[in-house]
Design a protein around this motif. Sequence first.
Motif, PDB file in Angstrom:
ATOM      1  N   ARG A 181       0.839  -1.199   0.000  1.00 30.78           N
ATOM      2  CA  ARG A 181       0.000   0.000   0.000  1.00 30.78           C
ATOM      3  C   ARG A 181       0.876   1.252   0.000  1.00 30.78           C
ATOM      4  O   ARG A 181       2.017   1.225   0.462  1.00 30.78           O
ATOM      5  N   GLU A 182       0.311   2.350  -0.491  1.00 32.27           N
ATOM      6  CA  GLU A 182       1.056   3.594  -0.385  1.00 32.27           C
ATOM      7  C   GLU A 182       1.167   3.979   1.091  1.00 32.27           C
ATOM      8  O   GLU A 182       0.377   3.543   1.934  1.00 32.27           O
ATOM      9  N   ALA A 183       2.154   4.793   1.399  1.00 28.09           N
ATOM     10  CA  ALA A 183       2.515   5.058   2.794  1.00 28.09           C
ATOM     11  C   ALA A 183       1.341   5.576   3.620  1.00 28.09           C
ATOM     12  O   ALA A 183       1.124   5.137   4.747  1.00 28.09           O
ATOM     13  N   ARG A 184       0.552   6.478   3.092  1.00 25.43           N
ATOM     14  CA  ARG A 184      -0.544   7.048   3.876  1.00 25.43           C
ATOM     15  C   ARG A 184      -1.602   5.989   4.190  1.00 25.43           C
ATOM     16  O   ARG A 184      -2.217   6.007   5.262  1.00 25.43           O
ATOM     17  N   ASP A 185      -1.819   5.038   3.268  1.00 23.71           N
ATOM     18  CA  ASP A 185      -2.797   3.987   3.522  1.00 23.71           C
ATOM     19  C   ASP A 185      -2.280   2.995   4.561  1.00 23.71           C
ATOM     20  O   ASP A 185      -3.020   2.555   5.440  1.00 23.71           O
ATOM     21  N   ALA A 186      -1.005   2.630   4.455  1.00 24.08           N
ATOM     22  CA  ALA A 186      -0.413   1.720   5.439  1.00 24.08           C
ATOM     23  C   ALA A 186      -0.444   2.356   6.827  1.00 24.08           C
ATOM     24  O   ALA A 186      -0.764   1.699   7.829  1.00 24.08           O
ATOM     25  N   ARG A 187      -0.146   3.647   6.892  1.00 20.89           N
ATOM     26  CA  ARG A 187      -0.160   4.349   8.183  1.00 20.89           C
ATOM     27  C   ARG A 187      -1.592   4.438   8.727  1.00 20.89           C
ATOM     28  O   ARG A 187      -1.820   4.244   9.928  1.00 20.89           O
ATOM     29  N   GLY A 188      -2.555   4.684   7.852  1.00 19.57           N
ATOM     30  CA  GLY A 188      -3.946   4.748   8.295  1.00 19.57           C
ATOM     31  C   GLY A 188      -4.426   3.420   8.844  1.00 19.57           C
ATOM     32  O   GLY A 188      -5.118   3.370   9.873  1.00 19.57           O
ATOM     33  N   LEU A 206       4.324  -0.112  11.142  1.00 23.26           N
ATOM     34  CA  LEU A 206       4.987   1.193  11.132  1.00 23.26           C
ATOM     35  C   LEU A 206       6.494   1.046  11.035  1.00 23.26           C
ATOM     36  O   LEU A 206       7.157   1.862  10.379  1.00 23.26           O
ATOM     37  N   GLU A 207       7.044  -0.007  11.662  1.00 26.42           N
ATOM     38  CA  GLU A 207       8.487  -0.252  11.558  1.00 26.42           C
ATOM     39  C   GLU A 207       8.871  -0.553  10.102  1.00 26.42           C
ATOM     40  O   GLU A 207       9.865  -0.043   9.594  1.00 26.42           O
ATOM     41  N   THR A 208       8.068  -1.387   9.455  1.00 30.40           N
ATOM     42  CA  THR A 208       8.335  -1.714   8.048  1.00 30.40           C
ATOM     43  C   THR A 208       8.193  -0.485   7.168  1.00 30.40           C
ATOM     44  O   THR A 208       8.994  -0.256   6.251  1.00 30.40           O
TER      45      THR A 208
END
Length: 213
Positions: A181-188, A206-208
């Motif tokens: 996923r793009e970073a903002r989606d993974a973070r969400g 978040l570590e990954t």
Amino acid sequence: MYVPAHFAENRTEALHQLIRDYPLGALVVLGPEGLDANHLPFELASAQGPQGTLLAHVARANRLWQDIADGSEVMVIFRAEQAYVSPNWYPSKHEFHRQVPTWNYRVVHAHGRLRIRDDEKFVRGVVGRLTRTHEAQAEPLKPWKMSDSSRDYIDQMLAAIVGIEIEITRLTGKSKISQNREARDARGAAENLRERGQEALAAHMLETLGRKG
């Protein structure tokens, strides 16, 4: 196990750590009646063999140790954190509506050859080490020790189990934690999982994400 390259976990130390953190493995064997699985707590002897060795025990009444010949190929599955992921947690979903639900998880498949150890000294050692490891988590209560019970009783209990040893020949790890996923989606997704008590899984996500920059 299907492992897309972006979900592959190939670091031996990371795979060993997952086994230590989640030691209840599903031992899968091909017996005379077909596939069978037993759920057992394993000890990992990481320095024993090229990829480590798994040690455990089964009840003597369990026909596994009689039905499976020494040297048989087996697999042990160790599963860590897992959770459903809603597409509503992805910021991009609310813009493009092109996301679907998924499931995040971390898992290790340890392949190896089974050896039966019907040996009182071996079994006593495995039970003693497993007890010390897991009783350490029982604080603030005083840890239970084998010597808390009479020797006769412990001898009787040990006689009712049989040891098994699996030298690992291959480790396959899969860490499906939104790397695609793009970073903002993974973070969400990670933030929503954390809010729902899935702190360990969120931390790995978040570590990954941090390693990807």
